[in-house]
Scaffold this motif. Structure first.
Motif, PDB file in Angstrom:
ATOM      1  N   VAL A  13      20.919  17.517  82.955  1.00 43.86           N
ATOM      2  CA  VAL A  13      20.130  19.270  81.892  1.00 43.86           C
ATOM      3  C   VAL A  13      20.858  19.625  81.672  1.00 43.86           C
ATOM      4  CG1 VAL A  13      19.015  21.330  82.826  1.00 43.86           C
ATOM      5  CG2 VAL A  13      18.988  19.116  84.613  1.00 43.86           C
ATOM      6  N   TYR A  14      20.743  20.153  79.866  1.00 40.92           N
ATOM      7  CA  TYR A  14      21.315  20.432  79.068  1.00 40.92           C
ATOM      8  C   TYR A  14      20.821  21.919  78.534  1.00 40.92           C
ATOM      9  CZ  TYR A  14      22.962  16.060  77.136  1.00 40.92           C
ATOM     10  OH  TYR A  14      22.745  14.410  77.329  1.00 40.92           O
ATOM     11  N   THR A  15      21.991  22.767  78.624  1.00 33.77           N
ATOM     12  CA  THR A  15      21.844  23.911  78.317  1.00 33.77           C
ATOM     13  C   THR A  15      20.636  23.971  77.275  1.00 33.77           C
ATOM     14  OG1 THR A  15      24.340  24.658  79.409  1.00 33.77           O
ATOM     15  CG2 THR A  15      22.709  26.558  77.948  1.00 33.77           C
ATOM     16  N   TYR A  16      20.368  24.071  76.018  1.00 30.40           N
ATOM     17  CA  TYR A  16      20.100  23.854  74.372  1.00 30.40           C
ATOM     18  C   TYR A  16      18.756  23.798  75.172  1.00 30.40           C
ATOM     19  CZ  TYR A  16      17.937  23.702  70.660  1.00 30.40           C
ATOM     20  OH  TYR A  16      16.967  24.065  69.307  1.00 30.40           O
ATOM     21  N   GLY A  17      18.115  22.386  76.297  1.00 30.61           N
ATOM     22  CA  GLY A  17      16.787  22.705  76.445  1.00 30.61           C
ATOM     23  C   GLY A  17      16.323  23.443  77.354  1.00 30.61           C
ATOM     24  N   VAL A  18      17.118  23.578  78.589  1.00 31.57           N
ATOM     25  CA  VAL A  18      16.563  25.093  79.300  1.00 31.57           C
ATOM     26  C   VAL A  18      16.384  26.504  77.939  1.00 31.57           C
ATOM     27  CG1 VAL A  18      17.239  26.384  81.349  1.00 31.57           C
ATOM     28  CG2 VAL A  18      17.722  23.505  80.912  1.00 31.57           C
ATOM     29  N   LEU A  19      17.169  26.521  77.416  1.00 34.41           N
ATOM     30  CA  LEU A  19      16.683  27.477  76.450  1.00 34.41           C
ATOM     31  C   LEU A  19      16.016  27.685  75.747  1.00 34.41           C
ATOM     32  CD1 LEU A  19      20.546  28.929  75.813  1.00 34.41           C
ATOM     33  CD2 LEU A  19      18.880  30.152  77.485  1.00 34.41           C
ATOM     34  N   LEU A  20      15.249  26.264  75.245  1.00 36.97           N
ATOM     35  CA  LEU A  20      14.376  26.059  74.452  1.00 36.97           C
ATOM     36  C   LEU A  20      13.150  26.270  75.253  1.00 36.97           C
ATOM     37  CD1 LEU A  20      13.763  25.682  71.496  1.00 36.97           C
ATOM     38  CD2 LEU A  20      13.658  22.964  71.893  1.00 36.97           C
ATOM     39  N   GLY A  59       4.951  15.865  65.234  1.00 29.63           N
ATOM     40  CA  GLY A  59       5.180  15.589  63.775  1.00 29.63           C
ATOM     41  C   GLY A  59       6.530  15.450  63.155  1.00 29.63           C
ATOM     42  N   ALA A  60       7.430  16.456  63.628  1.00 30.91           N
ATOM     43  CA  ALA A  60       8.625  16.015  63.839  1.00 30.91           C
ATOM     44  C   ALA A  60       9.773  14.909  63.520  1.00 30.91           C
ATOM     45  CB  ALA A  60       9.735  17.247  64.957  1.00 30.91           C
ATOM     46  N   LYS A  61       9.139  14.417  65.215  1.00 33.63           N
ATOM     47  CA  LYS A  61       9.587  13.132  65.133  1.00 33.63           C
ATOM     48  C   LYS A  61       8.657  11.821  64.551  1.00 33.63           C
ATOM     49  CE  LYS A  61      11.457  14.071  69.229  1.00 33.63           C
ATOM     50  NZ  LYS A  61      13.026  13.936  69.281  1.00 33.63           N
ATOM     51  N   LEU A  62       7.647  11.741  64.067  1.00 33.77           N
ATOM     52  CA  LEU A  62       7.188  10.499  63.075  1.00 33.77           C
ATOM     53  C   LEU A  62       7.972  11.018  61.739  1.00 33.77           C
ATOM     54  CD1 LEU A  62       3.078  11.154  64.464  1.00 33.77           C
ATOM     55  CD2 LEU A  62       5.197   9.369  64.175  1.00 33.77           C
ATOM     56  N   LEU A  63       8.114  12.344  61.102  1.00 35.28           N
ATOM     57  CA  LEU A  63       8.461  12.351  59.685  1.00 35.28           C
ATOM     58  C   LEU A  63       9.714  12.074  59.943  1.00 35.28           C
ATOM     59  CD1 LEU A  63       7.835  13.140  57.106  1.00 35.28           C
ATOM     60  CD2 LEU A  63       8.937  15.509  57.378  1.00 35.28           C
ATOM     61  N   LEU A  64      10.813  11.670  60.793  1.00 32.85           N
ATOM     62  CA  LEU A  64      11.396  11.745  61.112  1.00 32.85           C
ATOM     63  C   LEU A  64      11.856  10.064  61.436  1.00 32.85           C
ATOM     64  CD1 LEU A  64      14.753  11.619  61.499  1.00 32.85           C
ATOM     65  CD2 LEU A  64      14.353  11.409  64.209  1.00 32.85           C
ATOM     66  N   SER A  75      15.632  -3.282  65.166  1.00 31.72           N
ATOM     67  CA  SER A  75      14.677  -3.551  66.644  1.00 31.72           C
ATOM     68  C   SER A  75      14.456  -2.548  67.179  1.00 31.72           C
ATOM     69  CB  SER A  75      16.549  -3.956  67.353  1.00 31.72           C
ATOM     70  OG  SER A  75      17.248  -2.421  68.091  1.00 31.72           O
ATOM     71  N   PRO A  76      12.798  -2.806  68.121  1.00 32.68           N
ATOM     72  CA  PRO A  76      12.342  -1.717  69.255  1.00 32.68           C
ATOM     73  C   PRO A  76      13.185  -1.144  69.397  1.00 32.68           C
ATOM     74  CG  PRO A  76      10.799  -3.957  68.416  1.00 32.68           C
ATOM     75  CD  PRO A  76      13.047  -4.545  68.452  1.00 32.68           C
ATOM     76  N   ALA A  77      14.093  -1.932  70.066  1.00 25.96           N
ATOM     77  CA  ALA A  77      14.907  -0.769  70.955  1.00 25.96           C
ATOM     78  C   ALA A  77      15.943   0.520  70.040  1.00 25.96           C
ATOM     79  CB  ALA A  77      16.129  -1.324  71.400  1.00 25.96           C
ATOM     80  N   GLU A  78      15.748   0.609  68.992  1.00 25.68           N
ATOM     81  CA  GLU A  78      16.442   1.885  68.434  1.00 25.68           C
ATOM     82  C   GLU A  78      15.521   2.800  68.115  1.00 25.68           C
ATOM     83  OE1 GLU A  78      18.053   0.211  64.574  1.00 25.68           O
ATOM     84  OE2 GLU A  78      19.619  -1.151  65.551  1.00 25.68           O
ATOM     85  N   LEU A  79      13.706   2.784  68.992  1.00 24.22           N
ATOM     86  CA  LEU A  79      13.116   3.735  68.827  1.00 24.22           C
ATOM     87  C   LEU A  79      12.856   4.542  69.865  1.00 24.22           C
ATOM     88  CD1 LEU A  79       9.770   1.918  67.737  1.00 24.22           C
ATOM     89  CD2 LEU A  79      10.699   3.339  67.050  1.00 24.22           C
ATOM     90  N   TRP A  80      13.995   4.591  70.590  1.00 25.60           N
ATOM     91  CA  TRP A  80      14.282   4.862  71.585  1.00 25.60           C
ATOM     92  C   TRP A  80      15.293   5.862  71.377  1.00 25.60           C
ATOM     93  CZ3 TRP A  80      10.756   5.292  75.941  1.00 25.60           C
ATOM     94  CH2 TRP A  80      10.353   4.346  76.421  1.00 25.60           C
ATOM     95  N   THR A  81      15.845   5.895  70.448  1.00 23.92           N
ATOM     96  CA  THR A  81      17.035   7.016  70.184  1.00 23.92           C
ATOM     97  C   THR A  81      15.519   7.761  69.216  1.00 23.92           C
ATOM     98  OG1 THR A  81      17.282   5.759  67.707  1.00 23.92           O
ATOM     99  CG2 THR A  81      18.929   5.275  69.098  1.00 23.92           C
ATOM    100  N   LEU A  82      15.332   7.773  69.203  1.00 22.18           N
ATOM    101  CA  LEU A  82      13.926   8.626  68.925  1.00 22.18           C
ATOM    102  C   LEU A  82      13.687  10.490  69.767  1.00 22.18           C
ATOM    103  CD1 LEU A  82      10.753   7.083  66.524  1.00 22.18           C
ATOM    104  CD2 LEU A  82      12.319   9.271  65.431  1.00 22.18           C
ATOM    105  N   ARG A  84      15.981  11.109  71.565  1.00 13.63           N
ATOM    106  CA  ARG A  84      17.455  11.930  71.699  1.00 13.63           C
ATOM    107  C   ARG A  84      17.280  12.695  70.676  1.00 13.63           C
ATOM    108  NH1 ARG A  84      20.808  11.929  76.118  1.00 13.63           N
ATOM    109  NH2 ARG A  84      21.914  12.406  74.794  1.00 13.63           N
ATOM    110  N   SER A  85      16.997  12.455  69.688  1.00 14.14           N
ATOM    111  CA  SER A  85      17.086  12.967  68.442  1.00 14.14           C
ATOM    112  C   SER A  85      16.424  14.042  67.716  1.00 14.14           C
ATOM    113  CB  SER A  85      16.652  11.749  67.168  1.00 14.14           C
ATOM    114  OG  SER A  85      15.432  11.749  67.533  1.00 14.14           O
ATOM    115  N   GLY A  86      16.410  14.729  67.457  1.00 12.16           N
ATOM    116  CA  GLY A  86      15.742  16.118  66.867  1.00 12.16           C
ATOM    117  C   GLY A  86      14.344  15.976  66.057  1.00 12.16           C
ATOM    118  N   GLY A  87      14.365  15.285  65.118  1.00 13.98           N
ATOM    119  CA  GLY A  87      13.354  15.224  64.564  1.00 13.98           C
ATOM    120  C   GLY A  87      13.536  15.230  62.743  1.00 13.98           C
TER     121      GLY A  87
END
Length: 126
Positions: A13-20, A59-64, A75-82, A84-87
């Motif tokens: 559990v990340y601090t940034y996620g909890v604060l967000l 929308g942030a993930k789609l534009l990324l 590879s479709p497996a790389e879609l899972w990195t979305l 963990r990414s911000g967008g």
């Protein structure tokens, strides 16, 4: 700020996620109280806020995905990195504004009053 708040087994559990998440909830609560003060239906304003948050994240993930398509097409497996990414900020902004306009028009909410409810109040220095 310590990046990891705590671990539950393999889940971090990340601090940034909890604060967000806390800021989203606090902002929705503030919008609901401001809506009541301006004579709007607080449940409609809450729904609008939730739709805006979800639309901004999607929308942030789609534009990324569109901008960095070369990274994800190998590879479709790389879609899972979305996950963990911000967008991309503008993707979230554009889709959130479109969803907000749609919701306000569909439920016949007063446009400027509804926008004012979601705007940050000015600071009071008195």
């Amino acid at each position: 700020m310590y990046p990891e708040l705590f671990n539950i087994g393999p889940i971090t559990v990340y601090t940034y996620g909890v604060l967000l998440a806390a800021s989203y909830l606090l902002g929705l609560r503030l919008a609901m109280s401001r809506a009541k003060a301006r004579g709007l239906d607080a449940s409609r304003v809450l729904d609008l806020g939730i739709y805006i948050i979800i639309a901004a994240l999607v929308g942030a993930k789609l534009l990324l995905l569109v901008v960095d398509f070369n990274q994800f097409r190998n590879s479709p497996a790389e879609l899972w990195t979305l996950a963990r990414s911000g967008g991309v900020f503008y993707g979230g902004l554009i889709l959130a504004v479109v969803v907000a306009f749609w919701y306000i028009y569909r439920h016949r909410l007063p446009f400027w009053t509804t926008c004012d409810v979601f705007a940050a109040p000015p600071p009071s220095f008195t």
